[in-house]
Design an enzyme around this catalytic site. Structure first.
Site, mmCIF file in Angstrom:
data_model
loop_
_atom_site.group_PDB
_atom_site.id
_atom_site.type_symbol
_atom_site.label_atom_id
_atom_site.label_comp_id
_atom_site.label_asym_id
_atom_site.label_seq_id
_atom_site.Cartn_x
_atom_site.Cartn_y
_atom_site.Cartn_z
ATOM 1 C CD GLU A 28 -7.256 -0.162 1.333
ATOM 2 O OE1 GLU A 28 -7.546 0.890 1.992
ATOM 3 O OE2 GLU A 28 -6.189 -0.580 1.487
ATOM 4 C CG ASP A 72 -3.014 4.596 0.566
ATOM 5 O OD1 ASP A 72 -3.117 4.483 -0.632
ATOM 6 O OD2 ASP A 72 -4.038 4.067 1.343
ATOM 7 C CG HIS A 73 1.280 5.528 4.996
ATOM 8 N ND1 HIS A 73 0.326 6.332 5.616
ATOM 9 C CD2 HIS A 73 0.955 4.530 4.953
ATOM 10 C CE1 HIS A 73 -0.109 5.521 6.400
ATOM 11 N NE2 HIS A 73 -0.093 4.216 5.973
ATOM 12 N NE ARG A 109 -9.347 8.515 4.050
ATOM 13 C CZ ARG A 109 -9.644 7.554 5.207
ATOM 14 N NH1 ARG A 109 -8.929 6.701 5.326
ATOM 15 N NH2 ARG A 109 -10.658 7.958 5.815
ATOM 16 C CG ASN A 119 -1.876 1.251 1.472
ATOM 17 O OD1 ASN A 119 -1.349 2.176 0.957
ATOM 18 N ND2 ASN A 119 -3.199 0.786 1.625
ATOM 19 N NE ARG A 155 -7.571 11.529 5.311
ATOM 20 C CZ ARG A 155 -8.039 10.871 6.643
ATOM 21 N NH1 ARG A 155 -7.237 10.085 7.256
ATOM 22 N NH2 ARG A 155 -9.302 10.859 7.020
ATOM 23 N N GLY A 211 -2.157 -2.758 9.953
ATOM 24 C CA GLY A 211 -1.393 -2.611 11.286
ATOM 25 C C GLY A 211 -0.150 -3.710 11.160
ATOM 26 C CD GLU A 231 -7.128 -6.130 2.993
ATOM 27 O OE1 GLU A 231 -7.365 -5.732 1.810
ATOM 28 O OE2 GLU A 231 -6.411 -5.505 3.834
ATOM 29 C CG HIS A 260 -8.483 4.213 0.912
ATOM 30 N ND1 HIS A 260 -8.583 4.132 2.252
ATOM 31 C CD2 HIS A 260 -9.479 4.466 0.414
ATOM 32 C CE1 HIS A 260 -9.773 4.248 2.642
ATOM 33 N NE2 HIS A 260 -10.262 4.580 1.697
HETATM 34 N N1 PXP Z 1 -5.873 -2.992 4.112
HETATM 35 C C1 PXP Z 1 -6.863 -2.038 4.233
HETATM 36 C C2 PXP Z 1 -8.110 -2.521 3.895
HETATM 37 C C3 PXP Z 1 -6.514 -0.728 4.796
HETATM 38 O O1 PXP Z 1 -7.501 0.115 5.014
HETATM 39 C C4 PXP Z 1 -5.367 -0.392 5.038
HETATM 40 C C5 PXP Z 1 -4.834 1.060 5.509
HETATM 41 O O2 PXP Z 1 -4.902 1.732 4.457
HETATM 42 C C6 PXP Z 1 -4.115 -1.365 4.979
HETATM 43 C C7 PXP Z 1 -4.430 -2.678 4.696
HETATM 44 C C8 PXP Z 1 -2.938 -1.195 5.082
HETATM 45 O O3 PXP Z 1 -2.772 -0.816 6.545
HETATM 46 P P1 PXP Z 1 -1.223 -0.358 7.201
HETATM 47 O O4 PXP Z 1 -0.804 0.912 6.390
HETATM 48 O O5 PXP Z 1 -1.474 -0.223 8.539
HETATM 49 O O6 PXP Z 1 -0.461 -1.289 6.893
#
Ligand code: PXP
Length: 254
Positions: free
Chosen positions: A80, A19-20, A55, A17, A59, A201, A161, A53
């Site tokens: 997502e 996103d960060h 959103r 992912n 953001r 997480g 998931e 994701h």
């Molecule tokens: N899966 C889903 C459905 C999520 O919403 C997220 C967070 O965006 C993740 C996985 C990944 O989570 P993390 O960033 O805590 O690894």
């Protein structure tokens, strides 16, 4: 398909992912760091999927990111999204390989808790049908709960998931109970014929026990990988996670 004819997946795959990476970019309104670049490095390091994701408040990931990733991702692109009219339109335009439906609240820091599939409106069920008919795989992000799993089958999901947040946020006996819940939910989901993914997480410690759950085929991980990447680089952070998952599963490639 019955569990006697369906083999447990021998390999566990990583969806990264990104996103960060976009969060950091949006923080200063710059053009960098670019999640497109991170996605390419993740694939080069062995990721089997890129997850973003989009959103409603934009953001982190922007519409531009999704459009470019659709052209550049060579593995699988997983979007997502909340099950809203606007997001369904974005999915139909960009055609990700799968969508993972998540609950979304504007004020939350990140996704909190799984989707309540039992309470989906008729309109939302219709939206899932539209996405499925467009050839997009449907994954639902749910708590490890039997009723949610059954409801996911009823609405035509192909993937669930499992939300690992409660497991990740607890410790000791409580964490062992959460892990057992994930194991039971993974077995139930698999027996219902669903592909089983998990995430939220997960880090370089707590992922090991989850990766040992044989029915789980895919983990989606973002925050811990992006954080490690700051110190060791993106490819190394992704490769480390893949190695850890493979070793936990007992795969030869580990
Ligand atoms: N899966 C889903 C459905 C999520 O919403 C997220 C967070 O965006 C993740 C996985 C990944 O989570 P993390 O960033 O805590 O690894």
């Amino acid at each position: 398909m019955s569990s006697t004819t369906r083999q447990n997946p021998s390999i566990i795959r990583l969806g990264v992912n990104v996103d960060h990476v976009a969060t950091l970019r949006q923080q200063r309104g710059t053009h960098y760091p670019d999640p497109i670049f991170a996605a390419a490095l993740a694939e080069q390091a062995g990721a089997a999927q890129i997850t973003v994701h989009l959103r409603e408040d934009r953001r982190h990931i922007q519409d531009r990111d999704l459009a470019i990733l659709r052209q550049t991702v060579t593995t699988k692109l997983n979007l997502e999204m909340a099950l809203t009219k606007q997001m369904v339109e974005a999915a139909l335009i960009n055609r990700p390989d799968t969508v993972t439906i998540v609950p979304e609240k504007r004020e939350e820091r990140t996704t909190e808790g799984g989707l309540n599939v039992l309470s989906l409106s008729a309109e939302m069920r219709g939206s899932l049908r539209v996405l499925r008919d467009a050839g997009i795989g449907i994954s639902l992000f749910i708590d490890p709960d039997r009723d949610q799993i059954r409801a996911s089958v009823d609405v035509g999901a192909q993937i669930v998931e499992l939300h690992t947040g409660d497991y990740c946020e607890t410790s000791g006996e409580e964490q062992r109970r959460e892990l057992a819940r994930l194991q039971v939910a993974a077995t139930d989901s698999f027996q219902f014929g669903l592909k089983v993914a998990a995430g939220h997480g997960l880090d370089y410690q707590n992922t090991c026990a989850v990766a040992r759950i044989q029915e789980i085929e895919e983990l989606n991980i973002g925050h811990s990988i992006v954080c490690r990447a700051l110190f060791v680089g993106f490819e190394r952070a992704v490769a480390d996670m893949i190695t850890l998952m493979a070793k936990s599963r007992g795969e030869a490639r580990g």
